[in-house]
Design an enzyme around this catalytic site. Sequence first.
Site, short mmCIF file in Angstrom:
data_model
loop_
_atom_site.label_atom_id
_atom_site.label_comp_id
_atom_site.label_asym_id
_atom_site.label_seq_id
_atom_site.Cartn_x
_atom_site.Cartn_y
_atom_site.Cartn_z
N LYS A 94 38.39 41.87 35.30
CA LYS A 94 37.37 41.45 34.36
C LYS A 94 38.02 40.64 33.23
O LYS A 94 39.20 40.80 32.93
CB LYS A 94 36.64 42.66 33.77
N GLN A 104 48.18 41.53 36.19
CA GLN A 104 47.04 40.88 36.81
C GLN A 104 47.48 39.85 37.84
O GLN A 104 46.90 39.74 38.92
CB GLN A 104 46.16 40.21 35.75
N TYR A 190 43.03 34.66 39.15
CA TYR A 190 42.00 34.54 40.20
C TYR A 190 41.93 33.09 40.69
O TYR A 190 41.85 32.85 41.90
CB TYR A 190 40.65 34.99 39.65
N VAL A 192 44.35 30.83 40.66
CA VAL A 192 45.54 30.56 41.47
C VAL A 192 45.41 31.19 42.85
O VAL A 192 45.72 30.55 43.86
CB VAL A 192 46.82 31.06 40.76
N LYS A 194 42.71 31.88 44.57
CA LYS A 194 41.71 31.22 45.40
C LYS A 194 42.10 29.78 45.74
O LYS A 194 41.75 29.27 46.81
CB LYS A 194 40.34 31.27 44.72
N VAL A 223 27.50 34.92 42.89
CA VAL A 223 26.66 35.95 43.51
C VAL A 223 26.62 37.21 42.65
O VAL A 223 27.61 37.60 42.01
CB VAL A 223 27.19 36.27 44.93
#
Length: 273
Positions: A94, A104, A190, A192, A194, A223
């Site tokens: 988050k 992370q 996140y 990096v 993806k 979504v």
Amino acid sequence: MSPKVAVVTGANKGIGFAIVRGLCKRFEGVVYLTSRDVERGKEAVAQLATEGLKPSYHQLDITDRKSIEVFRDYLKGKYGGIDVLVNNAAIAFKSNAPDPVAVQAEQTLFVNYFSLVSVCEVLFPLLNNGARVVNISSSCGHLSLIPSETLREKLKDPKLTVAELSGLMQQYVDAAKQGTHAADWGNSSYVVSKVGVTALSIIQQRELHDRDIKVNAVHPGYVDTDMSSHKGNLTIDEGAVAPLFLALDAPDSVKGQYVWFDKRIVAWDGQKP
């Protein structure tokens, strides 16, 4: 003749669950809902059963290579091969997570990129001719989100190998641990991870050029899931539309592409839509 087999990772909830639902309705074969947690997985299967759908279940922890190998041996012994593989399992911290950037970075890349690579290394030998692989990426997986032009050039190099891509992903983790990542990589692990998934999909298709297998990356849309803190504007079934299109309906010419939630092919190294 063994039945055709479809596998969805991380499928006990969210987009993965909806992809299983869609496959159960249309795929002519056996659909495997997999999850790390057995009880949650079986609850998801039971929920789909109330809709008259009958997915099969197998435990699969993509972060545990032994778990992947057990699943591979099971599929190989029972069916011989795989016809659809949807790599959906992923995590996202988050925005207000208290974990240090180094933590992370290491955990996000380990699950979203390196564990996906492990799944592919173990399961790709089971892919039948005509098989389709759908790697769930994100709008965050667009190359333009990497600040460094040098890195962008490396990531889109048409000769880049999976091993070299993994080396670049590890460079990011190492830089995050040293606090030197932001200028070149930006501030989102996140993103990096993806970007890595999208790049991986393109490389995998290139390396499978001599086989009748299609590999694509897909941004399923924003979504309403736990991962988006239920802020997304699409339902999980709407988020499953593009992945299902690639798994079942896309023309054979669609391969090695980055596909948007509305089924558009987007230039990964062009301007972000």
